[in-house]
Write an enzyme that holds these catalytic residues in place. Structure first.
Site, PDB file in Angstrom:
ATOM      1  N   CYS A   1      31.332 -17.687 -14.566  1.00  0.00           N
ATOM      2  CA  CYS A   1      32.741 -17.606 -13.121  1.00  0.00           C
ATOM      3  C   CYS A   1      33.021 -16.710 -13.545  1.00  0.00           C
ATOM      4  CB  CYS A   1      33.318 -18.789 -12.977  1.00  0.00           C
ATOM      5  SG  CYS A   1      32.394 -20.452 -12.458  1.00  0.00           S
TER       6      CYS A   1
ATOM      7  N   ARG B   1      28.751 -12.982 -14.407  1.00  0.00           N
ATOM      8  CA  ARG B   1      28.712 -14.107 -15.459  1.00  0.00           C
ATOM      9  C   ARG B   1      29.050 -15.170 -14.385  1.00  0.00           C
ATOM     10  NH1 ARG B   1      33.478 -13.874 -18.796  1.00  0.00           N
ATOM     11  NH2 ARG B   1      34.196 -15.806 -18.911  1.00  0.00           N
TER      12      ARG B   1
ATOM     13  N   TRP C   1      29.466 -19.290 -10.974  1.00  0.00           N
ATOM     14  CA  TRP C   1      28.161 -19.851 -11.357  1.00  0.00           C
ATOM     15  C   TRP C   1      28.075 -21.319 -11.729  1.00  0.00           C
ATOM     16  CZ3 TRP C   1      26.931 -23.243 -15.749  1.00  0.00           C
ATOM     17  CH2 TRP C   1      25.488 -22.720 -16.255  1.00  0.00           C
TER      18      TRP C   1
ATOM     19  N   ASN D   1      37.160 -20.561 -13.546  1.00  0.00           N
ATOM     20  CA  ASN D   1      36.474 -20.432 -14.694  1.00  0.00           C
ATOM     21  C   ASN D   1      36.810 -21.215 -15.661  1.00  0.00           C
ATOM     22  OD1 ASN D   1      34.458 -19.989 -16.257  1.00  0.00           O
ATOM     23  ND2 ASN D   1      35.561 -18.280 -17.431  1.00  0.00           N
ATOM     24  N   GLY D   2      35.528 -22.325 -16.383  1.00  0.00           N
ATOM     25  CA  GLY D   2      35.551 -23.645 -16.894  1.00  0.00           C
ATOM     26  C   GLY D   2      35.184 -24.570 -16.380  1.00  0.00           C
TER      27      GLY D   2
ATOM     28  N   GLU E   1      12.366 -13.454 -29.960  1.00  0.00           N
ATOM     29  CA  GLU E   1      13.750 -12.143 -28.601  1.00  0.00           C
ATOM     30  C   GLU E   1      12.378 -11.596 -27.998  1.00  0.00           C
ATOM     31  OE1 GLU E   1      16.395 -12.509 -28.570  1.00  0.00           O
ATOM     32  OE2 GLU E   1      16.996 -10.072 -27.226  1.00  0.00           O
TER      33      GLU E   1
ATOM     34  N   LYS F   1      13.053 -12.103 -23.303  1.00  0.00           N
ATOM     35  CA  LYS F   1      13.441 -11.243 -23.005  1.00  0.00           C
ATOM     36  C   LYS F   1      12.581 -11.488 -22.074  1.00  0.00           C
ATOM     37  CE  LYS F   1      16.217 -10.743 -23.322  1.00  0.00           C
ATOM     38  NZ  LYS F   1      17.653 -10.579 -24.839  1.00  0.00           N
TER      39      LYS F   1
ATOM     40  N   GLU G   1      13.633 -15.053 -19.678  1.00  0.00           N
ATOM     41  CA  GLU G   1      14.532 -15.030 -18.513  1.00  0.00           C
ATOM     42  C   GLU G   1      14.811 -13.827 -17.819  1.00  0.00           C
ATOM     43  OE1 GLU G   1      18.884 -14.309 -21.112  1.00  0.00           O
ATOM     44  OE2 GLU G   1      17.571 -12.242 -22.095  1.00  0.00           O
TER      45      GLU G   1
ATOM     46  N   HIS H   1      -1.543 -23.623 -35.587  1.00  0.00           N
ATOM     47  CA  HIS H   1      -1.709 -25.714 -35.901  1.00  0.00           C
ATOM     48  C   HIS H   1      -1.097 -26.255 -34.796  1.00  0.00           C
ATOM     49  CE1 HIS H   1      -1.496 -25.217 -40.598  1.00  0.00           C
ATOM     50  NE2 HIS H   1      -0.752 -24.192 -40.354  1.00  0.00           N
TER      51      HIS H   1
ATOM     52  N   LYS I   1      25.973 -14.135 -18.219  1.00  0.00           N
ATOM     53  CA  LYS I   1      25.871 -13.278 -19.367  1.00  0.00           C
ATOM     54  C   LYS I   1      26.714 -14.379 -20.523  1.00  0.00           C
ATOM     55  CE  LYS I   1      25.715 -10.020 -21.511  1.00  0.00           C
ATOM     56  NZ  LYS I   1      24.402  -9.201 -22.203  1.00  0.00           N
TER      57      LYS I   1
HETATM   58  C1  AGP Z   1      20.486 -13.256 -24.400  1.00  0.00           C
HETATM   59  O1  AGP Z   1      19.140 -11.749 -23.399  1.00  0.00           O
HETATM   60  C2  AGP Z   1      20.947 -14.058 -23.657  1.00  0.00           C
HETATM   61  N1  AGP Z   1      21.090 -13.888 -22.278  1.00  0.00           N
HETATM   62  C3  AGP Z   1      21.639 -15.369 -24.054  1.00  0.00           C
HETATM   63  O2  AGP Z   1      20.592 -16.269 -24.502  1.00  0.00           O
HETATM   64  C4  AGP Z   1      22.546 -15.189 -24.812  1.00  0.00           C
HETATM   65  O3  AGP Z   1      22.772 -14.637 -26.078  1.00  0.00           O
HETATM   66  C5  AGP Z   1      23.582 -16.372 -25.713  1.00  0.00           C
HETATM   67  O4  AGP Z   1      23.908 -16.905 -24.008  1.00  0.00           O
HETATM   68  C6  AGP Z   1      24.948 -16.050 -26.794  1.00  0.00           C
HETATM   69  O5  AGP Z   1      25.735 -15.224 -25.914  1.00  0.00           O
HETATM   70  P1  AGP Z   1      26.744 -14.399 -26.322  1.00  0.00           P
HETATM   71  O6  AGP Z   1      25.698 -13.977 -27.846  1.00  0.00           O
HETATM   72  O7  AGP Z   1      27.425 -13.872 -25.988  1.00  0.00           O
HETATM   73  O8  AGP Z   1      26.761 -15.592 -27.446  1.00  0.00           O
END
Ligand code: AGP
Length: 612
Positions: free
Chosen positions: A2, A27, A74, A100-101, A485, A489, A492, A508, A607
């Site tokens: 948020c 956010r 969010w 926010n929270g 990673e 990517k 997501e 395995h 984010k």
């Molecule tokens: C990364 O592409 C993601 N959107 C997510 O995994 C992110 O890395 C994770 O939420 C951690 O965020 P931070 O690095 O701000 O703590």
């Protein structure tokens, strides 16, 4: 999660708040709303969907006024809908709130307030808080600031809130605990936001509100108190952020811009920290802890998501060069176990945003048990650096695309520097080796530029596999976190199911998935596991899998068996993650674009994950 924005001053508030919300959309983008006051009264507009939906909805409505607050959501409590959008109002509708929270004890409070006649119009936890404030104000006959202060003492959870009183349209009240809040200080005006991006074009002077602080803001004055009623003298800091950092700069998406920024962001991250000719690494942020670092028995790394993947790379590097055992933990698991932590431990917390709730909770727990905390963070002044004893900023610049790209490579760069720094201090590396590694590291930005030049072939590969339903990413050694990673990517931003695995683990289990429909992306560069990875590729080909290999420039072996090869420049194995990640970022990007996905704001994600 948020985003919140507030303004009080002499300018028209609507465009400031609306633009600010667009900057904070990373956010959360489930719904948006703005409340604004003018001489005729208060107008509140709320709409499910993105800020642009709110903008269209309010197009022909009265949006005048010089005091306003807005929210981009969010969703946590209550589905994304107009009625669950912020701002929410008190029972008598005089007070409005954005939040926010999470108010964790909202259910109990709601039950009590319902029993006293309060009627709720949404399913949110936030609405309960504003009803509670109204109740305290009415029963105790208090001014709003005092009522907010007392109410906040009753709530459990995290919040950054702004409150507006339609009967006192000359003030805003803001408070925070566990969620970020910045106050921009202008002349005859104040700005409030979740981060500095909505503020930067109006003022460079900001105050980072601390946890348990509450602020009364009028256009000419600011009073900050702690929840225990002690008045604070706020520290005004100057922002280093530049406006152009927040624009797409000619790229179609922020993610693409951020991928292409990596030669620069890695250079910025290393600036003033490496001296290749002298064979020296300097990390001012952790210098005072060097004696401790030389004598520790282990390091624990805590992080989430992409930052956790960077932590895995850090484990390889620190163990290889500094010979210190490293454990890498998901912050969300670590905080709920009963881990053995002592005063001898150093905990490295990695976070792009510096606001991730689980990482913050893990830090707090480790701190209580006596550990020394180092933060690796991208956002200056965020909560994690402030909770840490020491740390290193990644200096990657604002990362706006929800999928982390340049922040990851900057985190890996910082971990590489930490590994070399500790190795140097502990004497586990020779000076000549360090000189050669630092010289090579100094060349990495140019090599990343070289890796970016494979974009055309990557685009072609993307067109061949864009309709796949699944994808495997395999690597060995530090190629394994790169595979993880790469898979994250793709998941997501393109919504294709993808898994990252150590290449040798394929036999395995995952090998059962392989058929002619399954693309398998290998990290197959010429390093210590090259031959073994080639055997793994053969195993996939024998089962008709489609192989995409990230290879060292000039490789002739893998191209004989792989369906597609993507070349990256040759380099020392230590820097493989920095180079091999680049094509995987581009691959997911192009696939997502070809599938028509919203690259910068993928569904369901935000984010900054400020809820657990
Ligand atoms: C990364 O592409 C993601 N959107 C997510 O995994 C992110 O890395 C994770 O939420 C951690 O965020 P931070 O690095 O701000 O703590």
């Amino acid at each position: 999660m948020c985003g919140i924005v507030g303004y009080i001053g002499y300018r028209e508030a609507w465009p400031i708040v609306l633009k600010g919300l667009k900057r904070l959309e990373y956010r959360g983008y489930d719904s948006a709303g703005i409340a604004i006051i003018n001489s005729k009264g208060q107008n509140t507009y709320k709409k499910v969907g993105k800020v642009s939906a709110l903008e269209a909805f309010a197009e022909n409505k009265d949006k005048t006024g010089t005091i306003a607050m807005g929210h981009t959501r969010w969703a946590t409590h209550g589905v994304p809908s107009d009625r669950n959008s912020h701002p929410h109002t008190s029972n008598n509708e005089k007070l409005s709130i954005i939040h926010n929270g999470i108010i964790e004890n909202y259910a109990t409070l709601k039950e009590e307030l319902s029993g006293r006649g309060h009627e709720f119009k949404s399913d949110t936890d936030t609405e309960v808080l504003i009803h509670l404030i109204e109740e305290i104000q009415n029963i105790e006959q208090l001014d709003l600031l005092e009522a907010v202060r007392l109410a906040l003492k009753e709530v459990m959870g995290a919040y950054a809130i702004v409150i507006m009183d339609r009967e006192n349209p000359d003030r805003l009240i803001a408070a925070r605990k566990g969620s970020p809040m910045v106050i921009g200080v202008g002349k005859g005006e104040y700005f409030i936001a979740s981060d500095a991006t909505p503020i930067i074009e109006y003022t460079k002077n900001v105050i980072y509100l601390n946890d348990h602080e509450i602020a009364l803001i009028t256009k000419n004055d600011l009073l900050v108190k702690r929840l225990d009623n002690v008045v604070q003298t706020p520290l005004i800091q100057e922002l280093e952020l530049k406006l152009e950092m927040l624009e797409k700069g000619g790229f179609d998406h922020f993610m693409l811009k951020e991928i292409y920024e990596q030669p620069r962001s890695i250079r910025d991250c290393m600036r003033g920290r490496i001296y290749p000719e002298e064979g020296k690494v300097q990390l001012g942020g952790i210098k005072e802890f060097i004696e401790k670092l030389k004598n520790i028995d282990r390091i624990i790394i805590v992080a989430c998501g992409t930052s956790w993947h960077a932590g895995l790379v850090g484990e390889y590097l620190i163990e290889e060069y500094a010979r210190i055992p490293v454990e890498v933990e998901y912050a969300s698991e670590f905080r709920y176990r009963n881990p053995i932590i002592t005063e001898k431990d150093v905990v490295i917390a990695i976070s792009q945003s510096g606001e991730t709730a689980d990482t913050m909770a893990a830090i707090e727990m480790a701190k209580e048990r006596g550990a020394t905390i180092f933060g690796i963070c991208n956002v200056a002044g965020a909560s994690i650096p402030r909770l840490s004893h020491a740390g290193v900023y990644t200096h990657a610049g604002p990362e706006i695309g929800v999928a982390s790209t340049k922040a990851f490579t900057a985190q890996v760069t910082v971990l590489t520097l930490i590994a070399f720094y500790m190795a140097q201090q502990k004497g586990t590396i020779t000076q000549s080796k360090l000189i050669s590694l630092l010289t090579e590291l100094d060349n990495i930005p140019e090599k990343i530029q070289g890796a970016l030049e494979s974009n055309d072939i990557i685009k072609e590969v993307a067109s061949k596999i864009k309709d796949s339903r699944n994808c495997l990413f395999l690597g060995r050694g530090s190629g394994f976190p790169v595979a993880l990673e790469g898979a994250l990517k793709l998941k997501e931003i393109s919504y294709i199911h993808a898994e990252g695995y150590p290449a040798a683990e394929m036999k395995h289990g995952p090998i059962a998935l392989i058929d002619e429909e399954m693309p398998v992306v290998f990290i197959a560069t010429q390093n210590s596991s090259y031959e073994k990875v080639i055997s793994n590729i053969q195993e996939v080909k024998a089962r008709k899998g489609k192989v995409i290999a990230v290879v060292t420039k000039g490789d002739t072996e893998v191209s004989k068996i792989a369906d597609y090869c993507i070349e990256i420049p040759d380099s020392d194995e230590a820097f493989l993650p920095l180079l091999a990640t680049i094509p995987l970022q581009l691959l997911s990007y192009h696939i997502a674009v070809m599938r028509g996905c919203n690259v910068d704001q993928p569904r369901n994600l935000a984010k900054s994950v400020t809820v657990e």
